[in-house]
Design an enzyme around this catalytic site. Sequence first.
Site, PDB file in Angstrom:
ATOM      1  N   ASP A  13       5.094  -9.663   3.108  1.00 22.45           N
ATOM      2  CA  ASP A  13       4.809  -8.466   3.907  1.00 22.45           C
ATOM      3  C   ASP A  13       3.440  -7.943   3.492  1.00 22.45           C
ATOM      4  O   ASP A  13       2.889  -8.348   2.471  1.00 22.45           O
ATOM      5  CB  ASP A  13       5.892  -7.398   3.641  1.00 22.45           C
ATOM      6  CG  ASP A  13       5.627  -6.105   4.402  1.00 22.45           C
ATOM      7  OD1 ASP A  13       5.387  -6.186   5.624  1.00 22.45           O
ATOM      8  OD2 ASP A  13       5.626  -5.026   3.788  1.00 22.45           O
ATOM      9  N   SER A  14       2.928  -6.992   4.269  1.00 23.54           N
ATOM     10  CA  SER A  14       1.661  -6.357   3.922  1.00 23.54           C
ATOM     11  C   SER A  14       1.794  -5.476   2.673  1.00 23.54           C
ATOM     12  O   SER A  14       0.795  -5.099   2.082  1.00 23.54           O
ATOM     13  CB  SER A  14       1.193  -5.508   5.100  1.00 23.54           C
ATOM     14  OG  SER A  14       2.215  -4.601   5.482  1.00 23.54           O
ATOM     15  N   GLY A  46      -1.242  -3.078  10.046  1.00 21.36           N
ATOM     16  CA  GLY A  46      -0.936  -2.558  11.382  1.00 21.36           C
ATOM     17  C   GLY A  46      -2.118  -2.063  12.179  1.00 21.36           C
ATOM     18  O   GLY A  46      -2.006  -1.814  13.380  1.00 21.36           O
ATOM     19  N   CYS A  76       6.936  -8.823   7.738  1.00 25.60           N
ATOM     20  CA  CYS A  76       6.047  -7.854   8.376  1.00 25.60           C
ATOM     21  C   CYS A  76       6.033  -8.080   9.891  1.00 25.60           C
ATOM     22  O   CYS A  76       5.728  -9.187  10.350  1.00 25.60           O
ATOM     23  CB  CYS A  76       4.647  -8.048   7.802  1.00 25.60           C
ATOM     24  SG  CYS A  76       3.405  -6.963   8.468  1.00 25.60           S
ATOM     25  N   ASN A  77       6.332  -7.039  10.654  1.00 23.24           N
ATOM     26  CA  ASN A  77       6.302  -7.172  12.114  1.00 23.24           C
ATOM     27  C   ASN A  77       4.899  -7.515  12.605  1.00 23.24           C
ATOM     28  O   ASN A  77       4.727  -8.324  13.507  1.00 23.24           O
ATOM     29  CB  ASN A  77       6.741  -5.860  12.770  1.00 23.24           C
ATOM     30  CG  ASN A  77       8.239  -5.673  12.750  1.00 23.24           C
ATOM     31  OD1 ASN A  77       8.915  -5.904  13.743  1.00 23.24           O
ATOM     32  ND2 ASN A  77       8.790  -5.286  11.610  1.00 23.24           N
ATOM     33  N   GLU A 155       6.223   6.116   3.167  1.00 21.83           N
ATOM     34  CA  GLU A 155       5.784   5.795   1.797  1.00 21.83           C
ATOM     35  C   GLU A 155       5.652   7.046   0.935  1.00 21.83           C
ATOM     36  O   GLU A 155       5.760   6.985  -0.286  1.00 21.83           O
ATOM     37  CB  GLU A 155       4.486   4.980   1.828  1.00 21.83           C
ATOM     38  CG  GLU A 155       4.774   3.612   2.419  1.00 21.83           C
ATOM     39  CD  GLU A 155       3.708   2.568   2.182  1.00 21.83           C
ATOM     40  OE1 GLU A 155       2.705   2.866   1.505  1.00 21.83           O
ATOM     41  OE2 GLU A 155       3.897   1.443   2.677  1.00 21.83           O
ATOM     42  N   CYS A 193       8.955  -2.167  12.986  1.00 22.78           N
ATOM     43  CA  CYS A 193       8.084  -2.061  11.815  1.00 22.78           C
ATOM     44  C   CYS A 193       8.981  -1.959  10.582  1.00 22.78           C
ATOM     45  O   CYS A 193      10.034  -1.304  10.640  1.00 22.78           O
ATOM     46  CB  CYS A 193       7.195  -0.819  11.943  1.00 22.78           C
ATOM     47  SG  CYS A 193       6.231  -0.454  10.475  1.00 22.78           S
ATOM     48  N   THR A 194       8.539  -2.604   9.514  1.00 22.91           N
ATOM     49  CA  THR A 194       9.353  -2.665   8.290  1.00 22.91           C
ATOM     50  C   THR A 194       9.836  -1.307   7.796  1.00 22.91           C
ATOM     51  O   THR A 194      10.900  -1.205   7.196  1.00 22.91           O
ATOM     52  CB  THR A 194       8.519  -3.292   7.157  1.00 22.91           C
ATOM     53  OG1 THR A 194       7.228  -2.668   7.149  1.00 22.91           O
ATOM     54  CG2 THR A 194       8.397  -4.788   7.328  1.00 22.91           C
ATOM     55  N   HIS A 195       9.022  -0.259   8.024  1.00 20.78           N
ATOM     56  CA  HIS A 195       9.322   1.048   7.441  1.00 20.78           C
ATOM     57  C   HIS A 195      10.326   1.878   8.248  1.00 20.78           C
ATOM     58  O   HIS A 195      10.932   2.800   7.720  1.00 20.78           O
ATOM     59  CB  HIS A 195       8.050   1.881   7.304  1.00 20.78           C
ATOM     60  CG  HIS A 195       7.082   1.359   6.291  1.00 20.78           C
ATOM     61  ND1 HIS A 195       6.555   0.080   6.347  1.00 20.78           N
ATOM     62  CD2 HIS A 195       6.537   1.944   5.201  1.00 20.78           C
ATOM     63  CE1 HIS A 195       5.721  -0.090   5.341  1.00 20.78           C
ATOM     64  NE2 HIS A 195       5.688   1.018   4.628  1.00 20.78           N
TER      65      HIS A 195
END
Length: 278
Positions: A13-14, A46, A76-77, A155, A193-195
Amino acid sequence: MKADRQAPIGVFDSGVGGLTVVREIMRNLPDERIVYFGDTARVPYGSKSKNTVIRYSRQIVHFLETQQVKAIVIACNTASALALDTIEKEIDLPIIGVVKPGAQMAVETTQNKRVGVIATESTIQSGLYQQLITEADPAITVYGKPCPLFVPLVEAGYVDHSEESRQQVTKLVIAQYLTEVREAGVDTLILGCTHYPLLKTMIGEFMGQSVTLVDPAKTAAHHLEQMLSERGLKAAQEHEGQAHFYVSDVPDSFVQTADLFLGEYKGGPVDQIAIDKY
Ligand code: DGL
C-alpha cells in the site's frame, strides 16, 4: 518451478491504510504469513499521476519478489486502479488488486442500478471502478466522488467511535462530500479507499439504511482465498500465521497508527528499507 505454499503473501500500500486489507486477510486466512510494505515516505498516491504510481508499484513488487512471496495483493485502491494492469503483465507471480473485487461486489449488490464510488482523486479520475461496473452491467449508472480529506482525517484519528468533537468534524466533511451522492439515489456505495472502512459507521448513518456499503478489502480477501485454493497455494493449517512489516520512512508513525487499522489483530516487526534501490 511451483511456488511454495508455505511462502508468505506480499501485500502493499502507499502507507498504513492497507492494513485494513491485512486485517481482512488475517480474518479469512489465519494460517498465512504476510510480508507487508507501506510506502510511508512517498504517501499519498491518491493525488499522483499514473506513471509515478506505476514506477513506485514496480519497485515495491521487485522488493516483494526478493522476499519470495507466493502471491501479491495490491491493497491500495489507487495503485490497483493505476498500476495493476501494467504490473501483472511484467511478473510471473499471481497478483490481485482491490478494485475488481469491489466493483464486482457492487454489481452483485445493487438493485436499483445506481452505484456510488468514493475514493481518492486519482482512483476516480482513472475511471476504472466506473468502467468495470458498466462493462459488467451497462444498465448501472455510477456516481464517482473524490473525497481527499478523508485520508488525513482518518490518520489523525477522526474516525468512528472517536471522541464526539472529532466525529462532528468528520460528519461535516462527510455531508460536504456525500450529499450529492445521496441525492443521486444510490442503493450501493463503494468505499474505494483503504482508509474509508474506518468511517463506515458515520458514512452509513449519513447515507441511510437503504444504502449498502461495499468494502473492497473484504471482497479482495475472499478473492485471494479462492485464488490460492485454485492454485494449491493455501498454507497448511499447522502453519502459524504472522506478519512482517516494511516501510520506506522511519517506522514511528506507522507503528503509532497501525493498531487503528489492524483492529484486534496483532502486528509484527516493522523495518525501514530503501525502496528506491529496487
Ligand atoms: N491507499 C490509498 C488508496 O486506497 C489512500 C492513501 C493515498 O492516497 O495514498 O487509494
